[in-house]
Design an enzyme around this catalytic site. Structure first.
Site, PDB file in Angstrom:
ATOM      1  N   CYS A1541       0.823  -1.205   0.000  1.00 11.96           N
ATOM      2  CA  CYS A1541       0.000   0.000   0.000  1.00 11.96           C
ATOM      3  C   CYS A1541       0.854   1.251   0.000  1.00 11.96           C
ATOM      4  CB  CYS A1541      -0.935   0.016   1.205  1.00 11.96           C
ATOM      5  SG  CYS A1541      -0.090   0.156   2.778  1.00 11.96           S
ATOM      6  N   ALA A1542       2.104   1.121   0.423  1.00 13.69           N
ATOM      7  CA  ALA A1542       3.009   2.273   0.460  1.00 13.69           C
ATOM      8  C   ALA A1542       4.180   2.108  -0.492  1.00 13.69           C
ATOM      9  CB  ALA A1542       3.536   2.477   1.877  1.00 13.69           C
TER      10      ALA A1542
END
Length: 1574
Positions: A1541-1542
């Site tokens: 997600c990052a």
């Protein structure tokens, strides 16, 4: 949720803000502890990388995406929200605080009494401790003014107790808490001399903790009492020993100074000046936040001192200029915020304006190099607004131009003063500094103006250029002007409308001619400057010139030019002055100034004989005109079959000479190129005059297309050859460059900024009666004079949605002005509504007209006379009325129109609900005009100020276009909305006269072989271009129209160059000029698509889309929509992507790519960052990917929100699993056995005989639908209905991936992308997906054409003698081909019993059937199924602005190779790693050494997808971040882990490069296929 990483709630407060939270159930701090958490995050001692994961070193899977609560009852769930939980928590907290407030009062009274008693140090210490504890938990309600006033003197007294450091510390802490809880108490503390006491403690600095507490207290007090702090000397007190404190404490100290400087008194002494040296030193601090605070202080100090030259000189003595310029270096622009950077430029503006020392220092420090970097990186996509002041900060470029104008003083008559004269004298004595200044900035300023900047920036740049020209000596000016083509530049400026720009351009031209007349006179004539100056004086000559200029100077001098307190719209004359807006007077340029200066230049610098066109023309222009005339005469020359070849050779010769001239030794200017008429002649040649005609009717079979086909072949043969002309660029590329230069010079498409636009609710009565979030037009509808069939609209002034179409406005007006007038009585609104709704209830049998009519009459509650049956045309008319009204009524629900709805609803044509036809009533007015209705969609003609309105535009675009045509370029935003517009209407009548622009082609005789070649050229693509409208803003006689249309044709020729060259080879084979089939192979080096991109128009479109009012494409000037639709190649791929998302999805998805990939923030931020877009989560099974995808699309294909995926029995959810889901679905569609694609009919290929990866269908040319006979319901044993369902699902998946910004890992063929884009395929496209079949069919086609040519050449009496056709020395009959589709024996091409085997007689029919089955009828149902699925998500027509390659890039992202420098630039290294760390260097080398498959696996491991988004690594949001992974054991035993997600890779510091590569490959290969905690 958007990462592949673990959820760590126990360390949530330690994670960096942009890397936190992979779950929507993440911890969210309450209001009571927000400040403490923020303090912790900002603390320098926090270690966000200290405990990032709990990955076991022996875990095979090191990917995770956070935990999530699964839905047990269904596979669907929406994103969780804590809002419902927060509400009761706030209520509970409020009740708790109320209960405690009464007890707090008692405690505070007790503490106060204990402090006043003074019972020893221990008692006071205990009381202060209890006071700090109580204040830390109470709120403002627990304190009263009386209590705060009572505590203040006691605390101040105890703060002076030097005998006990603990009492001092707690007393000062008590002050801090008191101000924090009860801000008004700062006034009580000031009244009791708390500030001097705190300053005294700071200056003494006996105890560090006491000093730090003093800084905290002063920061609180300075918020409300900045003047008192200033007078007490707080600035120097907090700065005196600032170097001894930690960075976090230094930030607090600077915050105090910022609070004080923001409220500096305008008059009185200036004690803050002594702090300037210290502040200047701090500008070079390594901490960004600290530097920004210092810069803010200096900016505010300069604003206070700018009125005094002495004070400004004082500031400059402390090396302020040096320090500021150091901070402003280009590498600092990325480290400090843009408002601060802008403020520093403004600081230099003030210093240079008030101080000669600053003026001199800036030249000596080479400030021009810094400002050049600012201007050269000027990003048009951010748009440029006029100098509207927002929070004291101006736009960056505007500030730079103000500074440049201050650094170039020029004396003008009486305005000259000693300061200006001194500065001019300095520049005269230091001409080397001025020359360096000019050489740095002159070319950049010209580039900014040419880039399409708005009128304010253009005026500022021209003003600086004018001053540079004035101040430069002749020899220096000559060197300066060599850096840019100034005559061509001025010729382009003269096409602008504004008289301010014309005046500056004339001044520049006059000074250049005065100083360097002998050098530039000839170039001014060559570039057309003389012609445009002459045209300014004699506007009637504009019609004779190809180069248009603004005819006549008609500036408006009304009060709207004056400054307004409500809207900062002052005249351009004062745009870059330091004069306050309140003192601005009227425009400095009177009506005759421009004309007088133009007359002066013409009289003094241009000889009278130049006025005569023959003597004023250059040799180049005369030669080009001669060639143009020859080409035109050749076009008009009649041609018969005997002279066709010679005619084509003459065309080739003339075009060849034109290209030699354009690329000759003597350069051809833009003016000469346009003025020569080459563009217009080439347009006539390539279009045969079709582009100037309206509706073209073809009466002969392929008649005009045969002509165009031959001309295109001649053109292609010349312009794509690179042996005749020895140049690096293709001839076509040279022509495109000339056209682009002409377009940049001539075009004047406006960018309309909405100054000061703010969203606000308005009510739009027309057309739907609902609230909208933007202003509405005030319109009065008036019946046209002489209109007797329509009634007058009863309402006075109505509010109209600006984005509504004219069809929607007509739908509102029609029932009001038409149905109210009857001979049989007045119909009220309810009765009208019944008439509108009833057709839906009537039977659909068209034959029962009497029943329908009587049923309709019976349904009315009034008695009506006998009615006549209307014709079918009026029947359709009435049906549409009912349809539109049903639609309006459904929309009229009183809801507030969202931003997306402006685009999806009212911006375009209103969608009509289907209704059954019914019979209308004939009124007296309609009786005479039953057949006069033009069509069902045009019942009213609408006029604004006498001009008929274009129905393809929105009302906003219509009004905007008329205002631009009637006024000068400068136009106020407020004026647009304040006035009342009068729109007249009358009934639309069908004209019985023939369209004067409609032309019919007379059939000409062409050979059968020529017609056969034309039939396979796919000329329909080119023919469709002649019927398209480029833009409603342009007249067809305009040279800009010719340039745009020629560029459009050239782009089409470039795109189809392979087809055209192949046709030319086939024709050569048929004519006997080529007797070898191997020569049919074509290798074409086409021009790059980027050469067709206009940077100027791209910049303008970017500006317009960035404007706040561009809520939909209906809010932009009409040229934006028209040109993007008709000439998308003019705009960059990135700009078209933004436009596509705006028109297809609305403004909330404008930044979707960034949103969908930057979900790494805390869950509390996720919903707000997504612009309010809802999120839907869906549970899928890895074992049933396609089934899960089918269920997902059945539920959510039409859903506008973002879809997120989580896998069954896995904890990961968010972006990473979602991207992997789309990758897995892509692979599923490419597996054998689905019967979808060519090459999938080989039943012997199974997963048992090949490795697992090989079950994916691989085709080097890409996937193309497998043909299936229209008469068959099965394909290779697979039910065809199942195949169609798969294509429907594929269309849904592709559309949803584009909508949500996901990347697919699929390889479609170029031909399939063409089908998606709605383009027709031809025989030549077969080679793109089946090279062997395509080559064979083309060779067969050449043989057929050769046979036809042979038959035409023999005598009629010998026509019966047939030539035996041979294919590579083999008779066609000996090939033993049957009438089945090659490679598909079950596909029978023809049911004709006579067509069994292929022979010379039926070869042509065989080829036609093969081509039809391969690219038309055999795949039509599959393509329609794909499109039907796609259209369920959004309209596939929105993709038509992309090419096939761009569509693949949009859908599948990038597969580029990464260079080492690119990796360094676009990867972030953090938490223990820098770019030079040995593990990072090893990792980047390993990535570069990866094979293609390994690089794909690495990307999928880190991001969830094996491909990068469009734009490559630079577009990955958030950036790929690599941090140090700490381990308790040996690092070599750990595996790397990620948070998708990052895009967050946690890499252990391995001992060697080999060990790192081994672990990385193991994690990549073994960590695929699941998302768990790492």
């Amino acid at each position: 949720m958007g990462s592949r990483g673990q959820k760590r709630t126990e360390t949530a407060d330690e994670l960096p803000a942009d890397k936190r939270a992979c779950s929507s159930l993440e911890f969210r701090p309450s209001s009571s502890n927000c400040s403490s958490i923020r303090t912790h995050l900002n603390s320098p001692n926090s270690t966000p990388d200290a405990d990032m994961e709990t990955s076991s070193s022996t875990s095979a899977s090191s990917r995770s995406d956070g935990e999530h609560e699964k839905e047990d009852e269904s596979a669907y769930g929406s994103c969780d929200s804590d809002d419902a939980e927060q509400q009761p928590r706030h209520h509970i907290l409020r009740d708790y605080q109320r209960r405690r407030s009464s007890s707090d009062h008692g405690k505070l009274n007790t503490i106060l009494s204990n402090l006043n008693e003074g019972n020893g140090g221990s008692g006071q210490l205990a009381a202060l401790t209890e006071l700090c504890e109580v204040l830390s938990f109470c709120n403002e309600d627990s304190l009263s003014s009386l209590m705060a006033d009572s505590l203040s003197p006691v605390l101040v007294k105890l703060a002076k107790n030097e005998s006990n450091a603990n009492i001092m510390l707690l007393a000062i802490r008590g002050m801090t808490y008191l101000c924090d809880v009860y801000p008004r108490s700062s006034g009580f503390l000031v009244r009791h001399d708390a500030v001097p006491a705190l300053c005294e403690r700071l200056l003494a600095i006996e105890y560090v903790d006491v000093a730090e507490q003093c800084l905290q207290a002063l920061e609180k007090i300075s918020r409300d009492q900045p003047v008192a702090c200033l007078q007490a000397g707080a600035i120097m007190a907090v700065l005196n020993f600032i170097d001894f404190f930690s960075i976090s404490v230094q930030r607090v100290a600077l915050a105090t100074v910022v609070n004080i400087c923001k409220k500096l008194p305008l008059e009185g002494p200036a004690p803050f000046v002594e702090a300037v040296p210290k502040l200047c030193d701090l500008l070079q601090h390594e901490d960004q936040q600290l530097v920004e605070s210092v810069a803010t202080c200096l900016i505010k100090i300069s604003e206070r001192m700018c009125q005094s030259s002495e004070l400004m000189e004082e500031l400059c003595k402390h090396e302020l200029i040096n320090q500021v310029t150091l901070v402003m270096k280009s590498n600092s622009r990325t480290t400090i915020s843009q408002p601060i950077y802008n403020g520093l430029i403004g600081l230099l503006v003030k210093l240079s304006s008030g101080s000669f020392v600053a003026f001199r220092s800036l030249y000596e420090l080479n400030i021009s190099n810094i400002l050049k970097d600012v201007l050269s990186t000027y990003d048009l996509s951010h748009g440029i607004s006029p100098p509207d002041l927002v929070d004291g900060n101006c736009n960056q470029v505007h500030e730079v131009l103000k500074l440049l104008n201050e650094l170039l003083p020029t004396s003008t008559g009486d305005q000259a003063n000693q300061v200006v004269l001194d500065r001019e004298s300095f520049l005269a004595d230091h001409h080397d500094l001025l020359q360096r200044f000019g050489m740095d900035l002159f070319p950049v300023l010209v580039q900014v103006v040419n880039s399409g900047a708005n009128i304010y920036v253009c005026y500022g740049c021209l003003s600086v250029i004018s001053k540079l020209v004035v101040l430069s000596k002749p020899d220096m000016l000559g060197e300066l002007l060599k850096t840019a083509n100034i005559p061509s530049f001025l010729a382009g400026v003269f096409t602008r409308k504004d008289h301010h720009l014309l005046m500056l351009a004339l001044q520049i031209a006059e000074i250049i001619l005065k100083k360097l007349s002998d050098v530039f006179l000839s170039s001014f004539i060559k570039e057309g400057v003389f012609y445009v100056i002459d045209a300014l004086l004699m506007p009637e000559k504009c019609s004779q010139l190809m180069l248009p200029v603004f005819g006549g100077i008609q500036p408006s001098f009304d009060s709207s030019q004056k400054s307004s307190a409500r809207e900062f719209q002052r005249c351009l004359c004062y745009a870059f002055d330091m004069v306050p807006s309140s003192s601005v007077s009227s425009c400095k340029i009177d009506k005759d100034t421009v004309c007088n200066l133009a007359k002066h230049i013409k009289t003094n610098y241009f000889a009278p004989e130049l006025v005569e066109s023959d003597k004023g023309m250059t040799d180049v222009l005369q030669n080009l005109r001669t060639l143009t005339a020859a080409l035109s005469s050749l076009i008009n020359m009649p041609v018969d079959d005997g002279t066709t070849v010679q005619h084509e050779e003459k065309f080739y010769s003339i075009l060849h000479q034109i290209m030699l001239k354009l690329n000759g030794r003597e350069p051809v200017s833009t003016f000469e190129f346009i003025e020569s008429g080459i563009v217009k002649s080439l347009m006539h040649y390539l279009s045969d005059g079709l582009h100037m005609r309206g509706n073209v009717e073809f009466t002969g079979s392929y008649d005009p297309l045969v002509v165009l086909g031959k001309r295109f072949e001649v053109f292609t043969k010349l312009f794509f050859s690179y042996s005749d002309i020895l140049v690096e660029d293709l001839p076509l590329s040279i022509l495109i460059q000339k056209l682009q230069s002409g377009l940049s010079t001539l075009e004047n498409f406006p960018v309309i900024p909405s100054h000061g636009f703010k969203q606000r609710n308005s009510f739009a009565t027309v057309p739907n009666g609902r609230c909208v979030m933007y202003p509405c037009f005030r319109v009065r509808f008036v019946r046209a004079e002489g209109e007797n069939c329509l009634s007058d609209c009863a309402e006075d002034v109505l509010t109209v949605d600006p984005f509504s179409s004219l069809d929607a406005i007509e739908g509102y007006l029609w029932p009001k002005v038409f149905t109210e007038r009857t001979e049989y009585g007045e119909l009220d609104a309810e009765e009208l509504e019944q008439r509108e709704v009833l057709p839906n209830l009537l039977p659909s049998n068209a034959n029962s007209t009497q029943a329908e009519s009587s049923g309709f009459i019976d349904s009315m509650s009034i008695d009506l006379p006998e009615m006549q049956v209307t014709p079918v045309e009026d029947e359709a008319n009435f049906s549409q009325i009912a349809s539109e009204q049903v639609h309006f009524r459904e929309l009229n629900s009183g809801e507030t129109m969202s931003l997306d709805e402006t685009n999806m609803g009212s911006a375009g044509k209103e969608q009509e609900f289907p209704t059954e036809s019914t019979k209308n009533m004939r009124t007296p007015c309609s009786a005479s005009g039953d057949n006069d209705i033009k069509d069902s969609s045009a019942r009213l003609l609408l006029y604004l100020e006498g001009h008929q309105l274009d129905r393809t535009l929105t009302l906003y675009q219509v009004i905007l276009q008329q205002l631009l045509n009637s006024e000068k370029e400068f136009m106020t935003w407020a004026k647009l909305w304040s006035r009342v517009y009068t729109i007249t209407y009358k009934r639309a009548l069908e004209s019985n006269q023939d369209d004067p622009q409609e032309h019919t082609y007379q059939e000409r005789k062409f050979s059968v072989s020529d017609q056969k070649i034309a039939s396979i050229q796919n000329m329909g693509y080119f023919a469709s271009m002649f019927a398209c409208k480029l833009t409603s803003d342009l007249d067809k006689s305009s040279p800009i129209y010719d340039i745009l249309f020629l560029l459009k044709l050239l782009e089409g020729i470039n795109k189809y160059s392979f087809h055209l060259m192949s046709c030319e080879r086939v024709r050569a084979f048929a004519e006997g000029r080529n007797d070898n089939l191997d020569n049919l192979k074509v290798m074409v080096r086409s021009v790059s698509q980027n050469e067709f991109v206009s940077s100027r128009l791209t910049g303008k479109l970017e500006q317009q889309m960035q404007d706040a009012f561009t809520l939909s494409t209906g809010g932009m000037p009409s040229w934006c929509n028209d040109l993007v639709s008709s000439c998308p190649f003019l705009f960059s791929f990135e700009a078209r992507c933004k436009y596509f998302r705006l028109v297809a999805f609305g403004p909330r998805r404008g930044q979707l790519n960034a949103i969908s990939r930057s979900n790494s923030g805390a869950s509390s931020d996720r919903q707000t960052t997504s612009g309010g877009l809802p999120r839907k989560k869906f549970l899928v099974s890895r074992d049933q990917i396609l089934d899960s995808a089918t269920r997902m699309m059945d539920l959510h294909a039409r859903h506008k929100g973002l879809l997120e995926v989580e896998y069954n029995e896995e904890v990961g959810t968010g972006l990473g699993p979602t991207l992997e889901f789309y990758t897995l679905v892509s692979h599923e569609f490419q597996k054998f056995g689905l019967g979808m694609w060519r090459g999938d009919h080989c039943s012997f290929i199974t997963s048992t005989t090949l490795p697992t990866e090989s079950v994916i269908l691989r085709n080097s040319s890409g996937l193309f639908p497998c043909p299936c006979s229209p008469k068959s319901d099965a394909n290779n044993g697979i039910q065809f209905s199942q195949v169609l369902k798969k294509f429907v699902l594929l269309g849904q998946i592709v559309a949803k991936a584009i909508q949500d910004g996901r990347v697919l890992d699929v390889s479609f063929s170029k031909a399939f992308y063409k089908l998606i884009l709605g383009q027709d395929l031809s025989l030549y496209d077969i080679q793109s997906f089946d090279p062997e079949l395509g080559r064979t069919v083309l060779e067969f086609q050449a043989i057929i054409v050769n046979q036809k040519r042979h038959q035409e050449s023999i005598c009629v009496e010998n026509a019966a003698l047939k030539q035996d056709l041979c294919f590579r020395n083999t008779r066609i009959e000996d090939l033993y081909l049957d009438f089945t589709l090659p490679g598909y024996p079950d596909y029978i091409l023809s049911s004709d019993c006579n067509l069994k085997m292929v022979n010379s007689a039926n070869l042509e029919e065989y080829v036609e059937l093969v081509v039809d089955a391969t690219i038309h009828s055999g795949i039509a149902r599959q393509v329609e199924a794909f499109k039907s699925g796609f259209n369920q998500v959004f309209s596939i027509s929105h993709l038509h602005i992309f090419t096939e390659e761009e569509l693949e890039r949009l859908l599948c992202g990038e597969c580029d190779i990464w260079a080492f420098n690119e990796l360094l630039e676009h990867i972030k290294f953090d938490h223990g790693y820098t770019a030079s760390s040995p593990p990072i260097v090893n990792l980047l080398e390993i990535i570069q050494e990866f094979e293609y498959s390994q690089r794909r696996a690495f990307l999928q491991f880190v991001t969830g997808a094996p491909r990068l988004p469009p734009g490559g690594l630079a577009s990955l949001m958030p950036k790929l971040t690599i941090v140090r992974k700490h381990s308790s054991n040996c690092a070599d035993t750990e595996l790397p882990s990620v948070m998708t997600c990052a895009n967050y890779l946690k890499l252990p510091p391995y001992s060697s490069k080999e060990k790192m590569k081994e672990k990385l490959l193991y994690a990549i290969s073994e960590g695929q296929g699941s998302f768990h905690l790492s």
